[in-house]
Scaffold this active site. Structure first.
Site, PDB file in Angstrom:
ATOM      1  N   TYR A  33      21.634  56.758  42.396  1.00  0.00           N
ATOM      2  CA  TYR A  33      20.203  56.993  42.197  1.00  0.00           C
ATOM      3  C   TYR A  33      19.644  57.913  43.264  1.00  0.00           C
ATOM      4  CZ  TYR A  33      18.730  53.755  45.958  1.00  0.00           C
ATOM      5  OH  TYR A  33      18.511  53.146  47.164  1.00  0.00           O
ATOM      6  N   LYS A 147      24.876  57.374  47.358  1.00  0.00           N
ATOM      7  CA  LYS A 147      23.648  56.589  47.102  1.00  0.00           C
ATOM      8  C   LYS A 147      23.821  55.801  45.802  1.00  0.00           C
ATOM      9  CE  LYS A 147      18.613  57.137  47.472  1.00  0.00           C
ATOM     10  NZ  LYS A 147      18.386  56.015  48.382  1.00  0.00           N
ATOM     11  N   GLU A 179      21.822  51.628  59.949  1.00  0.00           N
ATOM     12  CA  GLU A 179      20.535  52.143  59.463  1.00  0.00           C
ATOM     13  C   GLU A 179      19.671  50.973  59.013  1.00  0.00           C
ATOM     14  OE1 GLU A 179      21.274  54.669  55.978  1.00  0.00           O
ATOM     15  OE2 GLU A 179      22.986  53.419  55.479  1.00  0.00           O
ATOM     16  N   LEU A 204      23.628  56.698  54.873  1.00  0.00           N
ATOM     17  CA  LEU A 204      23.185  57.706  53.918  1.00  0.00           C
ATOM     18  C   LEU A 204      22.607  58.898  54.694  1.00  0.00           C
ATOM     19  CD1 LEU A 204      22.748  58.186  50.824  1.00  0.00           C
ATOM     20  CD2 LEU A 204      20.365  57.574  51.253  1.00  0.00           C
TER      21      LEU A 204
END
Ligand code: PDD
Length: 285
Positions: A33, A147, A179, A204
């Protein structure tokens, strides 16, 4: 007003936006996505989001659902149909519908779904007061650079953070912050030095990260791309996160310890201001 969704070529009311229970996105999280920001009715950094989408698809050997031009046309139409001035556009591609089998179908037909959320992004109470973070072990898989919609681990982490009475979680692996649950993490270590984890399979590659680091460099900040510990974050003068939905969001507390003065700091506020100002000029598609 009910929202219009995009489902495999059709613009349909939310109530009719449906895909098969045999869709591999549902059965295996076999889907990727993207989330693009909408500001003033325009998509921000959408070219970069579509480039990352193409990379995610390639890494999973998933066929693109449509050409970029067709996707962009549908994105613009969806934003217009839903009258979004500020908010988010979600785009999901799955390997499509096939009888349940771990192996890929021999002739997969990717499915493409898009929807919007209207949200006030520029005037954010959270950005005014800053958010509070707790740390948690990073329980995600080894290819976080792709992702995918496998969002259970970050969803559990976010829920646990909220149940602990704070706003979000930073995930930690081998003693270092990877993250946030849905954002990249930063600390400001000394005057005009910004530290954030280097890119790799562990995180990411945020589109907002790339934009913010570029503006930070242009504004004379020193950038150190190196993983940091929770203790380093607690000793930093400022901390913040970035994402398409939060832009540059100050972090004012980590595991119960105030960062700096416990209020959004000047570096973070300056970067947020520059990011929003320049985003309005970066409507690229
Ligand atoms: N999240 N890291 C993770 C794990 C993310 O899910 C995101 C984005 C980011 C920031 O990437 P970008 O700057 O390209 O938005 C980093 C989106 C906003 C979401 O899932 O809602």
């Amino acid at each position: 007003m009910s929202r219009t969704f995009y489902v495999n070529g059709d613009f349909v009311p939310e109530a009719d936006a449906k895909i098969s229970v045999l869709d591999r996105g549902f059965l295996f999280a076999d889907a990727v996505y993207e989330v693009s920001t909408v500001l003033d009715g325009k998509l921000i950094d959408n070219k970069a989001h579509l480039a990352r989408l193409a990379r995610s698809l390639g890494e999973l050997k998933m066929a693109p659902p449509a050409t970029d031009d067709a996707i962009v046309e549908a994105q613009h139409k969806l934003v217009e149909l839903n009258g979004v001035d500020q908010g988010l556009l979600y785009l999901q591609v799955s390997r499509g519908e096939a009888d349940r089998d771990f192996a890929f179908p021999s002739k997969p037909v990717s499915s493409l779904v898009m929807f919007t959320q209207t949200r006030k992004l520029t005037d954010s109470p959270a950005a005014e007061r800053g958010i509070r973070i707790v740390s948690m072990p990073d329980q995600r898989w080894g290819r976080r650079d792709i992702k995918t919609v496998q969002l259970l681990a970050p969803s559990l982490a976010k829920q646990a953070a909220m149940e602990a009475g704070v706003d979000d979680a930073w995930m930690v692996e081998e003693g270092k912050v990877t993250e946030g649950t849905s954002n990249n993490a930063y600390i400001v270590t000394s005057d005009r030095t910004i530290q954030t984890r280097h890119l790799g399979n562990e995180i990411l590659a945020g589109i907002t990260r790339a934009a913010v680091l570029k503006f930070a460099r242009e504004s004379g900040f020193t950038i150190v791309e190196q993983a940091f510990t929770i203790e380093q974050a607690q000793a930093a003068s400022e901390a913040f996160v970035t994402s398409a939905s939060s832009f540059v969001m100050p972090v004012v507390e980590v595991d119960g310890i105030k960062i700096g003065d416990g209020v959004p700091g000047p570096v973070t506020q300056e970067l947020r201001r520059i990011y929003i100002e320049t985003a309005r000029e970066r409507q690229d598609l």
